[in-house]
Structures are given as structure tokens and as C-alpha cells.
Scaffold this active site. Structure first.
Site, PDB file in Angstrom:
ATOM      1  N   PRO A  21       9.875  -0.744   8.974  1.00 46.55           N
ATOM      2  CG  PRO A  21      11.564  -1.266   7.419  1.00 46.55           C
ATOM      3  CD  PRO A  21      10.434  -1.879   8.208  1.00 46.55           C
ATOM      4  CD  GLN A  75      14.877  -1.274   5.725  1.00 49.02           C
ATOM      5  OE1 GLN A  75      14.500  -0.169   5.354  1.00 49.02           O
ATOM      6  NE2 GLN A  75      14.270  -2.396   5.363  1.00 49.02           N
ATOM      7  CB  CYS A 105      13.370   0.415  -1.154  1.00 51.44           C
ATOM      8  SG  CYS A 105      12.796   2.074  -1.565  1.00 51.44           S
TER       9      CYS A 105
HETATM   10  C1  LIG Z   1       5.362   5.427   3.094  1.00 58.42           C
HETATM   11  C2  LIG Z   1       6.080   4.125   3.091  1.00 58.42           C
HETATM   12  C3  LIG Z   1       7.414   4.060   3.456  1.00 58.42           C
HETATM   13  C4  LIG Z   1       8.103   2.844   3.457  1.00 58.42           C
HETATM   14  N1  LIG Z   1       9.407   2.815   3.836  1.00 58.42           N
HETATM   15  C5  LIG Z   1      10.074   1.640   3.869  1.00 58.42           C
HETATM   16  C6  LIG Z   1      11.423   1.575   4.299  1.00 58.42           C
HETATM   17  O1  LIG Z   1      12.049   2.575   4.682  1.00 58.42           O
HETATM   18  N2  LIG Z   1      12.031   0.354   4.281  1.00 58.42           N
HETATM   19  C7  LIG Z   1      11.379  -0.786   3.884  1.00 58.42           C
HETATM   20  O2  LIG Z   1      11.959  -1.864   3.875  1.00 58.42           O
HETATM   21  N3  LIG Z   1      10.086  -0.748   3.503  1.00 58.42           N
HETATM   22  C8  LIG Z   1       9.441   0.421   3.485  1.00 58.42           C
HETATM   23  N4  LIG Z   1       8.113   0.444   3.126  1.00 58.42           N
HETATM   24  C9  LIG Z   1       7.396  -0.817   2.891  1.00 58.42           C
HETATM   25  C10 LIG Z   1       6.673  -1.270   4.170  1.00 58.42           C
HETATM   26  O3  LIG Z   1       7.578  -1.516   5.209  1.00 58.42           O
HETATM   27  C11 LIG Z   1       5.843  -2.550   3.890  1.00 58.42           C
HETATM   28  O4  LIG Z   1       6.706  -3.546   3.412  1.00 58.42           O
HETATM   29  C12 LIG Z   1       4.756  -2.300   2.856  1.00 58.42           C
HETATM   30  O5  LIG Z   1       4.054  -1.116   3.151  1.00 58.42           O
HETATM   31  C13 LIG Z   1       3.798  -3.490   2.705  1.00 58.42           C
HETATM   32  O6  LIG Z   1       2.919  -3.605   3.744  1.00 58.42           O
HETATM   33  P1  LIG Z   1       1.390  -3.031   3.663  1.00 58.42           P
HETATM   34  O7  LIG Z   1       0.722  -3.616   2.426  1.00 58.42           O
HETATM   35  O8  LIG Z   1       0.799  -3.554   4.937  1.00 58.42           O
HETATM   36  O9  LIG Z   1       1.499  -1.558   3.605  1.00 58.42           O
HETATM   37  C14 LIG Z   1       7.430   1.649   3.077  1.00 58.42           C
HETATM   38  C15 LIG Z   1       6.082   1.718   2.714  1.00 58.42           C
HETATM   39  C16 LIG Z   1       5.399   2.922   2.717  1.00 58.42           C
HETATM   40  C17 LIG Z   1       3.945   2.944   2.341  1.00 58.42           C
END
Ligand SMILES: Cc1cc2nc3c(=O)[nH]c(=O)nc-3n(C[C@H](O)[C@H](O)[C@H](O)COP(=O)(O)O)c2cc1C
Length: 334
Positions: A21, A75, A105
Site C-alpha cells: 500500500p 488496507q 504508518c
Molecule cells: C509515499 C509512501 C506512501 C506509503 N503509504 C503507505 C500506506 O498507505 N500504508 C502502509 O502500510 N505503508 C505505506 N508506506 C510504506 C511502504 O508500504 C513500505 O513499507 C516502505 O516504503 C518501506 O519499503 P521501501 O524501503 O522499499 O520503500 C508508504 C511509503 C511511502 C514512501
């Protein structure tokens, strides 16, 4: 275990890939694009349970289902077990396939209401939420957590046992603490500890930007599956890249023209869904991610901030060219 849960777990263990998400990014238009890449799972951005109960129009727009063979989830974000359970029921009635609960979050707006990662400070409430949702619906329930709210409070081990006891059938673990937000490195050993302790499949998340990253994370954690995060933004091809890496198939990066075609299609989907003005505002954040490897990316980002119409997007795409296998943004081209 219900039939839906059995199929969900089977698909997860076989494909080893779940999509994340991402608020502001995995919206209906992008999920439509992603569906063409045949991902095993697709999920919405986080959806505020109370807003869903109030039938907020924007929230309803956010959970539009996308056709395809994927297993499709929503979610949910919230802090009150009763409203989370009622929201879950609405999602089940809308024919979604699973519910993910947000406990990761870190946005202040979210944590100030005791939601998201702050639930990792309150095991009883975390349990009550998952249990209430579990009792309300006949769908698989997953929880997305970090390893803890802060570096002095790595609560993932006991919390994962609690939410599993409450009914969660798989957990996504983002290998960072809440205070770290998105800073590296990812704590793979802590994810591995949980993998070894619990019986449900763990989806490892954090720092996965390539197929090799995905392989490395699976190898080092023993997790059942991986979930990319920011690596999915402007890069639907990561679905195939990870699949190929995990199953030892060859992957070739998309050609420039293919990137332009998908970016344009994405723009069109955004404009249909939000209207042209709002759609192009969204595209301002996304277009540079599609072409992040281009030379002159600073100039590209600058010009993208001035896009207001679909035609502006077409002009910018026309200025991205390939020479000697390198992509260039030609800022002064007429
Ligand atoms: C712009 C943005 C929006 C996100 N929105 C959500 C969200 O709605 N729900 C959630 O559980 N995590 C959210 N996340 C976290 C991501 O799902 C993920 O856990 C996080 O980016 C770590 O992975 P990465 O290091 O590969 O980016 C968000 C992250 C980013 C950067």
C-alpha cells in the site's frame, strides 16, 4: 482455516510477492496499470476506517476494485476496534479478497490519533482491533508492522504473536523502527527472528528496489515473500523483475518507448479518475520516477512542476531521448 485463507496462503507461498500500500501512489489509476503486469496481489492505499463508515466520497473512490486475476485487498487504518470491524464488513461486502491492517504508518497526523505505528506501543489495542476484524468478516487478515515504534522499543516479537493469536494469517514486517521512517539499513536479522518464531508466513519489506534486493532479503530472512515499497513508484516492471529474479528467469529492462507508453497510459488513467487538473498534479510526483535514470533529471523535475495538461506531459515525454544506451532529457528542445 477458511477456503479463502487457504487459497491466499497458497498463492503467497507460491508467488512470494506482495505489492505494497502506498498512499498517493497505489490509487485506482496505478492499480489499473499494475494489473496488466499480472501481480499475484494488489492492495489499496491505506483507508481510514471512519471515513469509510461515513461514506466519504474520496474514500469510496480510493477503494474502487480493479479487474484482474490478482487477489485484491484493502488496507485499513484506525484505532477503534468497533469501527475497524464495521469498515471490514463493508470491504467484504464490496467483494474484496483480504484486509490488511496498518500498524506501521509514522505520519504525525496518524500517530497523534493512536493509529498506525503507535499501535505497536499498545499490544492490547492491537490485539482487540485484529480480533474484532477477524470476528466481523470471513476474509484473510494480514497486519503490516514495523520492527517497533523506536530503537529502544523493538516490540515486533511479542506483538506478532499477539496479532496472530487475534486472527492474522500473515504479517508484513517493514524492517525499520518508526522513528527511522525511511532511513537505511533494514534490520533483516530481526525479521529473521520473527520468521523463525511464528507459524504464519512473513512478508519482508524495506529497501527492495531490484530483483536482486528481493532475492537477498528472502535469503537473509527466510521470509515467505517480499514486498517492495518506493521501488514500485513509477516502476510497474518491478513486478516482473522480482518474479524473474526469484524464479531464475531472465528479465530485460523496459525500452524507453515502453516506459513512455506506460507513463502516458498512467497519465490518462489519472485524468479519467481525478479529472485533468488533479490528475496532472498527481503525475508531477510520478513522471520523474519513471525516468529516474535519465541525465538532466534536475531539469526534468523542474519542468514537470509546470505541467498542467495532458499535452504538457506529451511534450515532456517527447523531450526524453536515448543516445548510446543513455537517456537524456533535452530541456531546451523546441
Ligand atoms: C509515499 C509512501 C506512501 C506509503 N503509504 C503507505 C500506506 O498507505 N500504508 C502502509 O502500510 N505503508 C505505506 N508506506 C510504506 C511502504 O508500504 C513500505 O513499507 C516502505 O516504503 C518501506 O519499503 P521501501 O524501503 O522499499 O520503500 C508508504 C511509503 C511511502 C514512501
Amino acid at each position: 482455516m477458511t477456503m479463502k485463507t487457504t487459497l491466499f496462503i497458497k498463492r503467497l507461498r507460491e508467488t512470494k510477492l506482495m505489492l505494497p500500500p502506498l498512499t498517493g501512489f497505489t490509487d485506482y489509476p496505478y492499480r489499473t496499470i499494475l494489473a496488466d503486469f499480472d501481480p499475484p496481489f494488489l492492495t489499496t492505499e491505506m483507508i481510514n476506517a471512519r471515513a469509510l463508515l461515513q461514506q466519504n466520497q474520496r474514500t469510496l473512490q480510493m477503494i474502487r476494485r480493479v479487474e484482474g486475476s490478482h487477489i485484491q485487498g484493502v488496507q485499513l487504518l484506525g484505532n477503534d476496534p468497533t469501527s475497524m470491524a464495521k469498515a471490514a464488513k463493508i470491504i467484504e461486502d464490496l467483494d474484496f479478497d483480504y484486509i490488511d491492517i496498518n500498524m506501521g504508518c509514522t505520519s504525525r497526523k496518524v500517530t497523534s490519533r493512536g493509529e498506525g505505528v503507535s499501535l505497536m506501543n499498545d499490544e492490547q489495542r492491537a490485539y482487540d482491533i485484529v480480533h474484532a476484524v477477524f470476528q466481523a468478516v470471513n476474509l484473510p487478515i494480514t497486519v503490516k508492522l514495523r520492527i517497533g515504534p523506536s530503537k529502544n522499543k523493538i516490540t515486533i516479537s511479542s506483538l506478532s504473536e499477539k496479532v496472530i493469536a487475534a486472527g492474522a494469517v500473515a504479517l508484513t514486517i517493514h524492517g525499520r523502527t518508526g522513528e527511522k521512517k525511511f532511513a537505511s539499513p533494514i534490520d533483516l536479522p530481526t525479521i529473521k527472528d520473527v520468521v523463525q518464531k511464528v507459524s504464519v508466513p512473513i512478508i519482508a519489506n524495506g529497501g527492495i528496489f531490484t530483483g536482486d534486493d528481493a532475492k537477498n532479503v528472502l535469503f537473509k530472512t527466510g521470509a515467505a515473500a517480499v514486498m517492495p515499497g518506493r521501488g514500485l513508484i513509477g516502476n510497474p516492471w518491478i513486478v516482473s523483475e522480482i518474479r524473474c529474479a526469484l524464479f531464475e528467469e531472465s528479465f530485460s529492462s523496459p525500452a524507453l518507448q515502453e516506459k513512455k507508453n506506460i507513463c502516458l497510459k498512467h497519465t490518462q488513467e489519472l485524468c479519467i479518475h481525478y479529472g485533468e487538473r488533479r490528475g496532472i498534479l498527481h503525475m508531477r510526483k510520478i513522471l520523474p520516477k519513471y525516468f529516474s535514470k535519465a541525465q538532466n533529471i534536475k531539469e526534468l523535475k523542474h519542468d514537470v512542476q509546470r505541467m498542467a495538461t495532458k499535452s504538457d506531459v506529451i511534450v515532456i515525454l517527447g523531450r526524453i531521448e536515448e543516445r548510446d544506451y543513455q537517456w537524456y532529457y533535452l530541456e531546451n528542445a523546441q
